[in-house]
Design a protein around this motif. Structure first.
Motif, short mmCIF file in Angstrom:
data_model
loop_
_atom_site.label_atom_id
_atom_site.label_comp_id
_atom_site.label_asym_id
_atom_site.label_seq_id
_atom_site.Cartn_x
_atom_site.Cartn_y
_atom_site.Cartn_z
N GLY A 98 0.79 -1.23 0.00
CA GLY A 98 0.00 0.00 0.00
C GLY A 98 0.81 1.27 0.00
N ALA A 99 2.15 1.15 0.06
CA ALA A 99 3.00 2.35 0.01
C ALA A 99 3.04 2.89 -1.41
CB ALA A 99 4.40 2.03 0.49
N ASP A 100 3.07 4.20 -1.53
CA ASP A 100 3.19 4.83 -2.84
C ASP A 100 4.65 4.98 -3.26
OD1 ASP A 100 0.31 5.43 -3.25
OD2 ASP A 100 0.60 6.68 -1.48
N LEU A 101 5.54 5.19 -2.27
CA LEU A 101 6.96 5.35 -2.54
C LEU A 101 7.76 4.58 -1.51
CD1 LEU A 101 7.16 9.19 -3.33
CD2 LEU A 101 7.38 7.33 -4.99
N LEU A 102 8.79 3.85 -1.98
CA LEU A 102 9.68 3.10 -1.11
C LEU A 102 11.08 3.70 -1.20
CD1 LEU A 102 8.59 -0.56 -1.95
CD2 LEU A 102 7.91 0.82 0.02
N VAL A 103 11.65 4.01 -0.04
CA VAL A 103 12.95 4.67 0.02
C VAL A 103 13.93 3.75 0.73
CG1 VAL A 103 14.20 6.71 0.84
CG2 VAL A 103 11.79 6.91 0.15
N GLY A 104 15.09 3.55 0.13
CA GLY A 104 16.15 2.77 0.75
C GLY A 104 17.29 3.67 1.18
N ALA A 105 17.57 3.71 2.49
CA ALA A 105 18.67 4.52 3.01
C ALA A 105 19.85 3.61 3.29
CB ALA A 105 18.25 5.24 4.29
N ASP A 106 20.94 3.81 2.55
CA ASP A 106 22.15 3.03 2.71
C ASP A 106 21.84 1.54 2.65
OD1 ASP A 106 24.58 1.92 4.65
OD2 ASP A 106 25.18 3.62 3.42
N ARG A 107 22.20 0.77 3.68
CA ARG A 107 22.02 -0.68 3.64
C ARG A 107 20.55 -1.09 3.62
NH1 ARG A 107 25.51 -4.71 3.88
NH2 ARG A 107 24.73 -6.77 4.47
N GLY A 108 19.68 -0.18 3.99
CA GLY A 108 18.26 -0.47 3.89
C GLY A 108 17.83 -0.76 2.46
N ALA B 83 17.16 5.24 -3.78
CA ALA B 83 18.15 4.78 -2.82
C ALA B 83 19.14 5.91 -2.62
CB ALA B 83 18.86 3.53 -3.33
N LEU B 84 19.42 6.24 -1.36
CA LEU B 84 20.33 7.35 -1.11
C LEU B 84 21.15 7.12 0.15
CD1 LEU B 84 18.48 8.75 1.20
CD2 LEU B 84 17.53 10.06 -0.68
N PHE C 77 18.86 7.00 -7.81
CA PHE C 77 20.01 6.67 -6.96
C PHE C 77 20.76 7.97 -6.67
CE2 PHE C 77 24.51 5.67 -6.47
CZ PHE C 77 24.47 4.70 -5.48
N GLN C 78 21.00 8.23 -5.38
CA GLN C 78 21.74 9.42 -4.97
C GLN C 78 22.77 9.01 -3.92
OE1 GLN C 78 19.17 12.57 -3.60
NE2 GLN C 78 17.99 12.64 -5.49
N SER C 79 24.04 9.19 -4.25
CA SER C 79 25.10 8.88 -3.28
C SER C 79 25.79 10.16 -2.86
CB SER C 79 26.12 7.91 -3.88
OG SER C 79 26.78 8.50 -4.99
N CYS C 80 26.41 10.12 -1.69
CA CYS C 80 27.13 11.28 -1.19
C CYS C 80 28.40 10.81 -0.51
CB CYS C 80 26.27 12.09 -0.22
SG CYS C 80 25.69 11.14 1.20
N ASP C 81 29.33 11.72 -0.35
CA ASP C 81 30.61 11.39 0.27
C ASP C 81 30.42 11.16 1.76
OD1 ASP C 81 33.24 12.22 1.72
OD2 ASP C 81 33.83 11.89 -0.36
N PRO C 82 30.93 10.05 2.31
CA PRO C 82 30.73 9.77 3.72
C PRO C 82 31.46 10.72 4.66
CG PRO C 82 32.22 8.17 2.76
CD PRO C 82 31.67 8.98 1.62
N ILE C 83 32.47 11.42 4.16
CA ILE C 83 33.25 12.34 4.99
C ILE C 83 32.64 13.73 5.02
CG2 ILE C 83 35.50 13.37 5.41
CD1 ILE C 83 35.38 10.34 5.87
N ASP C 84 32.22 14.21 3.85
CA ASP C 84 31.79 15.60 3.74
C ASP C 84 30.31 15.82 4.04
OD1 ASP C 84 34.34 16.41 3.05
OD2 ASP C 84 33.99 16.20 0.90
#
Length: 220
Positions: free
Chosen positions: A24-34, A48-49, A70-77
């Motif tokens: 029933g969800a309209d949007l599914l979001v995956g955060a990192d390992r999720g 996924a971000l 898909f959106q990735s970002c630098d883990p340090i900054d």
């Protein structure tokens, strides 16, 4: 799509209990390992971000290949946790509801920070829930009463997120309160029980965490 129901899968403790929330969800979001958890269980992330520092290079390729966005970002900054990045994206979609699975886990710093994200949802007027296998956490203020239905969770606990939460009134509970005050550092609001099919919680001042919970079932 207007006012979608959004479910976020984050990188905390996840299991089969979390899968039905995708229905029933309209949007599914995956955060990192999720996001990897989703793919391993037949769910495709609409986005996924994160910094993806908890997955291998091959797993990252898999996530990028099988997610719609898909959106990735630098883990340090980066300045925010992966769950907060996902939560902010979800709020930007003007949702009708946000459910976070995997926001709680063994890292209590992350778990507490994720619970604090509920304040952003409250300020935006978006109903939000933070879930694990045995708990459902919500945050309320004076905006509107909260109605709970007896069912999955036998216990209801109240904890202030501000120094005080005042004007608390409970109806339909074993231990009723009328215009009561809860102060941070007290356990007065722990382990109440609904005695009616529906209970109502009202607060006039401050922020109040409402935690529905149940003990693990014994094996054997």
């Amino acid at each position: 799509m207007s006012h979608p129901r959004i479910v976020i899968y984050s990188g905390g403790t996840l299991g089969s209990w979390a899968l039905p929330y995708a229905d029933g969800a309209d949007l599914l979001v995956g955060a990192d390992r999720g996001a990897l958890f989703m793919l391993r269980h037949g769910l495709k992330p609409d986005i996924a971000l994160g910094d993806f520092d908890s997955v291998s290079a091959d797993e990252l390729v898999e996530i990028e290949r099988h997610s719609t966005l898909f959106q990735s970002c630098d883990p340090i900054d980066k300045d925010y946790t992966d769950t907060e990045l996902a939560f902010a994206w979800a709020l930007s979609q003007s949702p009708s509801e946000i459910i976070v699975c995997g926001g709680l886990g063994t890292r209590w710093d992350h778990s507490l920070a994720n619970i604090h994200l509920l304040r952003q949802g409250l300020q935006a007027g978006v109903p939000c829930r933070m879930l694990d296998e045995h708990n459902e956490i919500m945050l309320i203020d004076q905006t509107r009463p909260l109605q709970l239905t007896a069912g999955t969770y036998p216990y209801v606990s109240l904890l202030p997120l501000t120094l005080d939460a005042a004007g608390i009134t409970l109806q339909g509970f074993l231990y009723p309160l009328t215009d009561a005050r809860l102060t941070i550092g007290q356990s007065l609001g722990i382990s109440n029980v609904l005695t009616e099919p529906t209970g109502t919680i009202t607060v006039k001042e401050g922020l109040l965490l409402v935690i529905q919970s149940g003990d693990p079932r014994p094996i054997g």
